[in-house]
Design a protein around this motif. Structure first.
Motif, PDB file in Angstrom:
ATOM      1  N   LYS A  66      42.020  37.787  39.786  1.00 15.53           N
ATOM      2  CA  LYS A  66      43.095  37.713  40.791  1.00 15.53           C
ATOM      3  C   LYS A  66      44.098  38.842  40.597  1.00 15.53           C
ATOM      4  CE  LYS A  66      42.839  32.767  41.608  1.00 15.53           C
ATOM      5  NZ  LYS A  66      43.512  31.481  41.465  1.00 15.53           N
ATOM      6  N   ALA A  67      44.476  39.112  39.359  1.00 13.88           N
ATOM      7  CA  ALA A  67      45.434  40.180  39.090  1.00 13.88           C
ATOM      8  C   ALA A  67      44.854  41.540  39.495  1.00 13.88           C
ATOM      9  CB  ALA A  67      45.816  40.192  37.612  1.00 13.88           C
ATOM     10  N   PHE A  68      43.562  41.744  39.273  1.00 12.00           N
ATOM     11  CA  PHE A  68      42.911  42.994  39.660  1.00 12.00           C
ATOM     12  C   PHE A  68      42.921  43.154  41.173  1.00 12.00           C
ATOM     13  CE2 PHE A  68      38.719  45.256  40.442  1.00 12.00           C
ATOM     14  CZ  PHE A  68      39.244  46.517  40.240  1.00 12.00           C
ATOM     15  N   GLU A  69      42.645  42.081  41.901  1.00  8.74           N
ATOM     16  CA  GLU A  69      42.680  42.140  43.372  1.00  8.74           C
ATOM     17  C   GLU A  69      44.071  42.542  43.865  1.00  8.74           C
ATOM     18  OE1 GLU A  69      40.165  42.060  45.543  1.00  8.74           O
ATOM     19  OE2 GLU A  69      38.855  41.931  43.789  1.00  8.74           O
ATOM     20  N   ALA A  70      45.103  41.951  43.298  1.00  8.03           N
ATOM     21  CA  ALA A  70      46.475  42.290  43.688  1.00  8.03           C
ATOM     22  C   ALA A  70      46.793  43.745  43.334  1.00  8.03           C
ATOM     23  CB  ALA A  70      47.460  41.348  43.005  1.00  8.03           C
ATOM     24  N   TRP A  71      46.344  44.192  42.169  1.00 10.08           N
ATOM     25  CA  TRP A  71      46.574  45.567  41.750  1.00 10.08           C
ATOM     26  C   TRP A  71      45.884  46.548  42.690  1.00 10.08           C
ATOM     27  CZ3 TRP A  71      43.660  49.739  40.209  1.00 10.08           C
ATOM     28  CH2 TRP A  71      44.324  50.758  39.539  1.00 10.08           C
ATOM     29  N   LYS A  72      44.642  46.232  43.092  1.00 10.15           N
ATOM     30  CA  LYS A  72      43.912  47.106  44.025  1.00 10.15           C
ATOM     31  C   LYS A  72      44.681  47.270  45.331  1.00 10.15           C
ATOM     32  CE  LYS A  72      40.006  45.272  44.589  1.00 10.15           C
ATOM     33  NZ  LYS A  72      38.657  44.863  44.921  1.00 10.15           N
ATOM     34  N   ARG A  78      40.591  49.476  48.748  1.00  8.64           N
ATOM     35  CA  ARG A  78      40.220  48.446  49.717  1.00  8.64           C
ATOM     36  C   ARG A  78      39.082  47.548  49.232  1.00  8.64           C
ATOM     37  NH1 ARG A  78      42.255  49.756  55.051  1.00  8.64           N
ATOM     38  NH2 ARG A  78      43.294  51.766  54.903  1.00  8.64           N
ATOM     39  N   TRP A  79      38.281  47.996  48.296  1.00  8.85           N
ATOM     40  CA  TRP A  79      37.162  47.209  47.797  1.00  8.85           C
ATOM     41  C   TRP A  79      36.973  47.502  46.316  1.00  8.85           C
ATOM     42  CZ3 TRP A  79      36.705  50.969  51.577  1.00  8.85           C
ATOM     43  CH2 TRP A  79      36.192  52.182  51.144  1.00  8.85           C
ATOM     44  N   TRP A  80      36.085  46.726  45.704  1.00  3.40           N
ATOM     45  CA  TRP A  80      35.819  46.930  44.284  1.00  3.40           C
ATOM     46  C   TRP A  80      35.131  48.271  44.130  1.00  3.40           C
ATOM     47  CZ3 TRP A  80      32.806  47.953  40.186  1.00  3.40           C
ATOM     48  CH2 TRP A  80      33.220  47.486  38.946  1.00  3.40           C
ATOM     49  N   HIS A  81      35.639  49.071  43.233  1.00  2.00           N
ATOM     50  CA  HIS A  81      35.099  50.396  42.988  1.00  2.00           C
ATOM     51  C   HIS A  81      35.300  50.704  41.512  1.00  2.00           C
ATOM     52  CE1 HIS A  81      34.941  54.801  43.060  1.00  2.00           C
ATOM     53  NE2 HIS A  81      34.244  54.660  44.167  1.00  2.00           N
ATOM     54  N   ASN A  83      36.171  53.358  40.016  1.00  2.00           N
ATOM     55  CA  ASN A  83      37.415  54.082  39.739  1.00  2.00           C
ATOM     56  C   ASN A  83      38.596  53.123  39.683  1.00  2.00           C
ATOM     57  OD1 ASN A  83      36.121  56.540  39.600  1.00  2.00           O
ATOM     58  ND2 ASN A  83      36.586  57.089  41.711  1.00  2.00           N
ATOM     59  N   ALA A  84      38.613  52.159  40.595  1.00  2.00           N
ATOM     60  CA  ALA A  84      39.696  51.171  40.600  1.00  2.00           C
ATOM     61  C   ALA A  84      39.670  50.372  39.299  1.00  2.00           C
ATOM     62  CB  ALA A  84      39.576  50.241  41.806  1.00  2.00           C
ATOM     63  N   TRP A  85      38.496  49.875  38.935  1.00  2.00           N
ATOM     64  CA  TRP A  85      38.408  49.076  37.714  1.00  2.00           C
ATOM     65  C   TRP A  85      38.790  49.912  36.489  1.00  2.00           C
ATOM     66  CZ3 TRP A  85      38.968  44.633  35.690  1.00  2.00           C
ATOM     67  CH2 TRP A  85      38.630  44.427  34.358  1.00  2.00           C
ATOM     68  N   ASN A  86      38.284  51.133  36.400  1.00  2.00           N
ATOM     69  CA  ASN A  86      38.574  51.979  35.245  1.00  2.00           C
ATOM     70  C   ASN A  86      40.068  52.271  35.135  1.00  2.00           C
ATOM     71  OD1 ASN A  86      35.902  52.044  34.443  1.00  2.00           O
ATOM     72  ND2 ASN A  86      35.460  53.934  35.536  1.00  2.00           N
ATOM     73  N   ASP A  87      40.723  52.540  36.265  1.00  2.96           N
ATOM     74  CA  ASP A  87      42.167  52.773  36.261  1.00  2.96           C
ATOM     75  C   ASP A  87      42.918  51.529  35.797  1.00  2.96           C
ATOM     76  OD1 ASP A  87      41.703  55.323  37.189  1.00  2.96           O
ATOM     77  OD2 ASP A  87      42.367  54.907  39.247  1.00  2.96           O
ATOM     78  N   TYR A  88      42.512  50.393  36.310  1.00  5.18           N
ATOM     79  CA  TYR A  88      43.163  49.126  35.960  1.00  5.18           C
ATOM     80  C   TYR A  88      42.919  48.784  34.488  1.00  5.18           C
ATOM     81  CZ  TYR A  88      44.159  44.092  36.067  1.00  5.18           C
ATOM     82  OH  TYR A  88      44.644  42.829  35.813  1.00  5.18           O
ATOM     83  N   PHE A  89      41.663  48.858  34.079  1.00  2.00           N
ATOM     84  CA  PHE A  89      41.264  48.468  32.725  1.00  2.00           C
ATOM     85  C   PHE A  89      41.938  49.343  31.666  1.00  2.00           C
ATOM     86  CE2 PHE A  89      38.151  48.381  29.172  1.00  2.00           C
ATOM     87  CZ  PHE A  89      38.208  47.024  28.893  1.00  2.00           C
TER      88      PHE A  89
END
Length: 156
Positions: A66-72, A78-81, A83-89
């Motif tokens: 849920k926190a990742f979705e809000a961060w995106k 706009r979708w799981w990618h 790059n998005a996960w790597n930036d967040y993680f």
């Protein structure tokens, strides 16, 4: 502190996730224990419960959905990618062994948060999931970096 406290996760057990930390993670967890958890234990002279310390990448994905979705959304993904996960993680401290969620037996989480804010050096101190009027609700998240600490304290 024992290694099982660093790696313990009922969520990982239920999901069949191996949450074994690397030697590098254990070294950072030891630093957190020395500079944060042991001073808390010494001050309160009570058992403390690190409820979520190390979380490997697979567990972090599960726990932070849920926190990742809000961060995106906040950052324009706009979708799981990857790059998005790597930036967040890359921003997360639990997977590095540098953060724990903690409670002290018989001490309100409000009091724990205030004592840590006033007496410890930390990177982030977060009073999480507090319910107004219930000082025992939620937990306290605290992180520590050996080289740089921002001393950010806030509630979520």
């Amino acid at each position: 502190f024992k290694m099982y406290e660093v790696a313990k996760s009922f969520t990982a057990e239920r999901a069949g996730i191996d949450n074994t930390p690397s030697p590098q993670v254990l070294a950072r967890a030891l630093t957190l224990a020395i500079y944060v958890l042991q001073p808390i234990r010494d001050h309160y002279d009570r058992p403390i419960r690190p409820t979520s310390w190390y979380r490997g990448e697979e567990l972090e994905k599960l726990v932070t959905q849920k926190a990742f979705e809000a961060w995106k959304k906040k950052h324009g993904y706009r979708w799981w990618h990857w790059n998005a996960w790597n930036d967040y993680f890359a921003r997360k401290s639990h997977p590095k062994g540098e953060a724990t969620d903690v409670e002290v037996v018989g001490v309100s989480n409000d009091d724990l948060f205030e004592w840590c804010r006033d007496n410890l050096e930390f990177d982030q101190l977060i009073r999480e999931a507090a319910v107004e009027g219930d000082p025992m609700s939620g937990w306290v998240h605290i992180s520590y970096h050996a080289e740089h600490n921002r001393n950010q304290a806030f509630s979520l």
